[in-house]
Design a protein around this motif. Structure first.
Motif, PDB file in Angstrom:
ATOM      1  N   ARG A   2       0.814  -1.371  -0.009  1.00 16.60           N
ATOM      2  CA  ARG A   2      -0.036  -0.041   0.027  1.00 16.60           C
ATOM      3  C   ARG A   2       0.958   1.205  -0.023  1.00 16.60           C
ATOM      4  N   LEU A   3       2.190   1.278   0.288  1.00 14.64           N
ATOM      5  CA  LEU A   3       2.996   2.267  -0.043  1.00 14.64           C
ATOM      6  C   LEU A   3       3.385   2.386  -1.546  1.00 14.64           C
ATOM      7  N   ALA A   4       2.917   1.674  -2.435  1.00 10.74           N
ATOM      8  CA  ALA A   4       2.923   1.602  -3.979  1.00 10.74           C
ATOM      9  C   ALA A   4       1.626   2.068  -4.615  1.00 10.74           C
ATOM     10  N   HIS A   5       0.569   1.589  -3.822  1.00  8.14           N
ATOM     11  CA  HIS A   5      -0.690   2.030  -4.595  1.00  8.14           C
ATOM     12  C   HIS A   5      -1.791   1.650  -3.459  1.00  8.14           C
ATOM     13  N   ALA A  27      -4.647  -5.739  -4.876  1.00  3.51           N
ATOM     14  CA  ALA A  27      -4.595  -5.512  -6.461  1.00  3.51           C
ATOM     15  C   ALA A  27      -3.318  -6.463  -6.976  1.00  3.51           C
ATOM     16  N   THR A  28      -2.372  -6.817  -6.162  1.00  2.00           N
ATOM     17  CA  THR A  28      -1.459  -7.727  -6.399  1.00  2.00           C
ATOM     18  C   THR A  28      -1.982  -9.372  -6.689  1.00  2.00           C
ATOM     19  N   ALA A  29      -2.776  -9.627  -5.516  1.00  2.00           N
ATOM     20  CA  ALA A  29      -3.425 -10.830  -5.535  1.00  2.00           C
ATOM     21  C   ALA A  29      -4.362 -11.001  -6.864  1.00  2.00           C
ATOM     22  N   GLY A  62      -9.190 -11.490  -2.074  1.00  2.00           N
ATOM     23  CA  GLY A  62      -8.799 -10.856  -3.562  1.00  2.00           C
ATOM     24  C   GLY A  62      -8.528 -11.638  -4.518  1.00  2.00           C
ATOM     25  N   ALA A  63      -7.775 -12.754  -4.213  1.00  2.00           N
ATOM     26  CA  ALA A  63      -7.226 -13.786  -5.389  1.00  2.00           C
ATOM     27  C   ALA A  63      -8.814 -14.335  -5.617  1.00  2.00           C
ATOM     28  N   VAL A  72       0.610  -4.922 -12.498  1.00  2.00           N
ATOM     29  CA  VAL A  72       1.358  -6.331 -12.230  1.00  2.00           C
ATOM     30  C   VAL A  72       1.005  -7.101 -12.975  1.00  2.00           C
ATOM     31  N   ARG A  73      -0.177  -7.157 -13.616  1.00  2.00           N
ATOM     32  CA  ARG A  73      -0.706  -8.060 -14.721  1.00  2.00           C
ATOM     33  C   ARG A  73       0.624  -7.848 -16.077  1.00  2.00           C
ATOM     34  N   GLN A  74       0.675  -6.682 -16.200  1.00  2.00           N
ATOM     35  CA  GLN A  74       1.808  -6.564 -17.313  1.00  2.00           C
ATOM     36  C   GLN A  74       3.046  -7.060 -17.038  1.00  2.00           C
ATOM     37  N   VAL A  75       3.451  -6.817 -15.647  1.00  2.00           N
ATOM     38  CA  VAL A  75       4.659  -7.637 -15.561  1.00  2.00           C
ATOM     39  C   VAL A  75       4.783  -9.135 -15.749  1.00  2.00           C
TER      40      VAL A  75
END
Length: 355
Positions: A78-81, A87-89, A115-116, A317-320
């Motif tokens: 959550r420091l990033a977004h 969102a990562t999950a 979330g996943a 994240v999905r792009q990565v």
């Protein structure tokens, strides 16, 4: 593409928070070496033995991954977004990738798993933890991971003390901003009611402490932070389901080798009894292919995921993940492979030393 996302992330992040993610210990020698070591290696492709229909999936203790790319545990998303670990999950689940969340998550493990599951019916989410010296804390964390539906535990063992992060010290960054916390450390034994404990580390922890975790849970237990082959063999002896070769992304000790340089000896010591993952320095599909050829079953990626998250949230994240998998699939085809196991150690040479 990953370099572009990193630049976008750099512009989006508070510079102090960028340094927290990007930095390492000491002079950051190992941080640089993790990538440089891959650049010293090359692949000898095989020809006339591939297929246009390749199967990238790998089975791991704790879950199946659509490709040999796992999201490594990294702190404080959550420091990033604002959407953080959720969102990562979601992105990892959509990509079919194993996600390793952990104690330093700014979102509780049950919310990460939820979330996943909002994206995939059976996502592979694992939980990373340390061997906490405080009575009952490790057991409580294991129980939370089990209750949340995690498929495996990942015990980080390379941190008897906290690493001394050069950039954080220079920036005076020693605590999270107001409103953020290590959510999994909340309401634990000995901690303040409704509050969070500090993440515990101790140089007194031993293989017996790891053995107790293995015996306490039915989940497969991975051991992360192994560099010495004798430790890999010891991990197998105490019941580990897998070993992660890692130097903590260059964030613990600045005089250890690059992770990929330590990989072959660990693979030899394990001798096929459990799978080995490689974590550290992976920034492209060619790196994935090199690690697998040296014996890793899959690789973990950490900072690139954070750059994607900071740049574009879940979509970033999905792009990565999609980029790494696409590049790996391309590399596998060029190496004459049909599946990840077709990459073998005889295909790896050192640049400038071949012939």
């Amino acid at each position: 593409m990953l370099a572009r996302l990193h630049e976008e992330a750099r512009r989006a992040l508070d510079p102090v928070h960028h340094d927290y993610y990007a930095g390492g210990v000491g002079a950051e020698v190992v941080l640089a070496e993790n990538e440089a070591a891959f650049a010293r290696l090359a692949l000898l492709p095989r020809v006339l033995r591939g297929s246009s229909r390749r199967d990238l999936a790998v089975d791991l203790p704790g879950g199946r991954s659509a490709a040999p790319v796992v999201v490594s545990p990294t702190a404080f998303h959550r420091l990033a977004h604002p959407d953080g670990e959720v969102a990562t999950a979601r992105a990892a689940a959509a990509a079919g990738a194993v996600l390793i969340t952990g104690v330093a998550s700014t979102t509780a493990v049950d919310e990460v798993v939820a979330g996943a599951r909002s994206v995939a019916s059976h996502p592979a989410v694992w939980f990373q933890l340390y061997l906490d010296p405080a009575p009952g804390v490790t057991d409580s964390l294991v129980g939370r991971a089990e209750d949340a539906g995690c498929g495996a535990l990942v015990v980080t063992v390379d941190s008897p003390v906290f690493g001394r992060h050069t950039r954080d010290a220079a920036n005076g960054f020693h605590d999270l901003p107001a409103g953020l916390a290590a959510a999994n450390m909340r309401d634990l034994p000995g901690g303040p009611p409704g509050g969070t404990r500090d993440i515990g580390m101790s140089a007194d922890q031993s293989w017996d402490d790891l053995r107790r975790v293995v015996e306490r849970t039915d989940l497969p237990v991975w051991v992360k932070g192994v560099l010495h082959p004798a430790d890999a063999a010891e991990a197998v002896a105490v019941g580990a389901a897998g070993v992660v070769v890692s130097n903590h992304g260059g964030r613990q000790f600045d005089v250890v080798p690059a992770a990929v340089d330590a990989l072959p000896a660990v693979v030899d010591a394990v001798a096929g009894r459990v799978p080995v993952l490689l974590d550290g320095g992976v920034h492209g599909g060619g790196d994935v292919a090199l690690a697998l050829a040296l014996g890793a079953r899959a690789v973990g990626v950490g900072r690139p995921v954070l750059w994607g998250l900071a740049a574009a949230g879940e979509a970033g994240v999905r792009q990565v993940l999609d980029s790494l998998v696409d590049e790996f699939d391309h590399a596998l085809a060029l190496c004459g492979g049909q599946r990840p196991s077709d990459l073998t150690r005889d295909m790896v040479v050192r640049r400038g030393a071949f012939g």
